[in-house]
Motif scaffolding. Sequence first.
Motif, PDB file in Angstrom:
ATOM      1  N   ALA A 201      59.632  52.130  46.306  1.00 37.40           N
ATOM      2  CA  ALA A 201      58.535  52.674  47.115  1.00 37.40           C
ATOM      3  C   ALA A 201      59.088  53.552  48.230  1.00 37.40           C
ATOM      4  O   ALA A 201      58.610  54.667  48.471  1.00 37.40           O
ATOM      5  N   ASP A 202      60.121  53.067  48.904  1.00 41.64           N
ATOM      6  CA  ASP A 202      60.695  53.831  50.000  1.00 41.64           C
ATOM      7  C   ASP A 202      61.388  55.095  49.498  1.00 41.64           C
ATOM      8  O   ASP A 202      61.252  56.165  50.096  1.00 41.64           O
ATOM      9  N   GLY A 203      62.116  54.987  48.413  1.00 46.28           N
ATOM     10  CA  GLY A 203      62.774  56.172  47.851  1.00 46.28           C
ATOM     11  C   GLY A 203      61.776  57.224  47.414  1.00 46.28           C
ATOM     12  O   GLY A 203      61.925  58.412  47.733  1.00 46.28           O
ATOM     13  N   TYR A 204      60.762  56.806  46.688  1.00 45.88           N
ATOM     14  CA  TYR A 204      59.731  57.761  46.256  1.00 45.88           C
ATOM     15  C   TYR A 204      59.019  58.370  47.463  1.00 45.88           C
ATOM     16  O   TYR A 204      58.703  59.561  47.472  1.00 45.88           O
TER      17      TYR A 204
ATOM     18  N   LEU B 166      54.798  50.088  46.101  1.00 41.46           N
ATOM     19  CA  LEU B 166      54.414  49.304  47.273  1.00 41.46           C
ATOM     20  C   LEU B 166      53.330  48.296  46.895  1.00 41.46           C
ATOM     21  O   LEU B 166      53.368  47.137  47.318  1.00 41.46           O
ATOM     22  N   ALA B 167      52.393  48.718  46.052  1.00 41.42           N
ATOM     23  CA  ALA B 167      51.329  47.817  45.589  1.00 41.42           C
ATOM     24  C   ALA B 167      51.895  46.671  44.744  1.00 41.42           C
ATOM     25  O   ALA B 167      51.327  45.580  44.719  1.00 41.42           O
ATOM     26  N   LEU B 168      53.008  46.913  44.071  1.00 42.16           N
ATOM     27  CA  LEU B 168      53.654  45.847  43.305  1.00 42.16           C
ATOM     28  C   LEU B 168      54.471  44.934  44.205  1.00 42.16           C
ATOM     29  O   LEU B 168      54.504  43.720  44.013  1.00 42.16           O
ATOM     30  N   ALA B 169      55.136  45.504  45.201  1.00 41.19           N
ATOM     31  CA  ALA B 169      55.987  44.712  46.101  1.00 41.19           C
ATOM     32  C   ALA B 169      55.182  43.768  46.971  1.00 41.19           C
ATOM     33  O   ALA B 169      55.591  42.616  47.199  1.00 41.19           O
ATOM     34  N   THR B 170      54.052  44.227  47.455  1.00 36.39           N
ATOM     35  CA  THR B 170      53.297  43.468  48.460  1.00 36.39           C
ATOM     36  C   THR B 170      52.895  42.069  47.988  1.00 36.39           C
ATOM     37  O   THR B 170      53.231  41.085  48.655  1.00 36.39           O
ATOM     38  N   PRO B 171      52.207  41.924  46.857  1.00 36.21           N
ATOM     39  CA  PRO B 171      51.824  40.560  46.460  1.00 36.21           C
ATOM     40  C   PRO B 171      53.013  39.709  45.999  1.00 36.21           C
ATOM     41  O   PRO B 171      52.972  38.485  46.090  1.00 36.21           O
TER      42      PRO B 171
ATOM     43  N   ARG C 107      59.479  41.422  53.940  1.00 34.17           N
ATOM     44  CA  ARG C 107      58.047  41.550  54.263  1.00 34.17           C
ATOM     45  C   ARG C 107      57.832  42.570  55.384  1.00 34.17           C
ATOM     46  O   ARG C 107      56.909  43.390  55.314  1.00 34.17           O
ATOM     47  N   ASP C 108      58.682  42.548  56.403  1.00 33.64           N
ATOM     48  CA  ASP C 108      58.566  43.529  57.492  1.00 33.64           C
ATOM     49  C   ASP C 108      58.821  44.953  56.984  1.00 33.64           C
ATOM     50  O   ASP C 108      58.143  45.895  57.403  1.00 33.64           O
ATOM     51  N   ALA C 109      59.790  45.100  56.104  1.00 33.75           N
ATOM     52  CA  ALA C 109      60.086  46.422  55.553  1.00 33.75           C
ATOM     53  C   ALA C 109      58.920  46.942  54.713  1.00 33.75           C
ATOM     54  O   ALA C 109      58.620  48.141  54.745  1.00 33.75           O
ATOM     55  N   ILE C 110      58.260  46.067  53.985  1.00 37.94           N
ATOM     56  CA  ILE C 110      57.075  46.476  53.215  1.00 37.94           C
ATOM     57  C   ILE C 110      56.022  47.031  54.165  1.00 37.94           C
ATOM     58  O   ILE C 110      55.425  48.084  53.918  1.00 37.94           O
TER      59      ILE C 110
ATOM     60  N   LEU D 145      54.743  54.159  57.232  1.00 44.77           N
ATOM     61  CA  LEU D 145      55.354  55.492  57.095  1.00 44.77           C
ATOM     62  C   LEU D 145      54.665  56.295  55.995  1.00 44.77           C
ATOM     63  O   LEU D 145      54.454  57.504  56.140  1.00 44.77           O
ATOM     64  N   LEU D 146      54.321  55.632  54.930  1.00 48.98           N
ATOM     65  CA  LEU D 146      53.614  56.295  53.833  1.00 48.98           C
ATOM     66  C   LEU D 146      52.248  56.779  54.297  1.00 48.98           C
ATOM     67  O   LEU D 146      51.862  57.929  54.047  1.00 48.98           O
TER      68      LEU D 146
END
Length: 153
Positions: A96-99, A112-117, A132-135, A141-142
């Motif tokens: 997510a961050d790279g994209y 990001l939608a996959l990472a969150t849950p 969790r904080d990085a998410i 930022l997004l």
Amino acid sequence: MAHIGRALELGGAGDRSAARVALTELWERVGDTGDALHRCTIAHHLADLQESVADEVAWDRRALAAVADLSDERVQRQHGSLRVRALLPSLHLNLADGYRRVGDVACAREHLALATPLAVELPDDAYGTMIRDAITRVAALLDAGSREPLAAA
């Protein structure tokens, strides 16, 4: 894993180039069909050592792809409490961050939608809190349209 650890020590000591070379050599030894945990770990760390965000994303994609071949039994031989699902939040977060940084907002939002849950799979410890904080920070930022690197908290 001991060889991977030694390569990571080079990076931790500030020699990113030597760490990148060592991990690349390990990747070539392991190959595309080698042990999935080794592939995932090498690719995950190689991503962080790349000079370009596009190369970072390519390695992050390899790390995530390796998880498809990974079992809980295999990761638990390395660390008894580890489960494959607990690796996924970090891998999706990195993508997510790279994209986000290359400007591919749709792919960033998808990962990001996959990472969150999946973050509920993380332990309630410093590592889990960091992910969790990085998410949360990547989401902000997004939303702000930023392509700047994710600063450490």
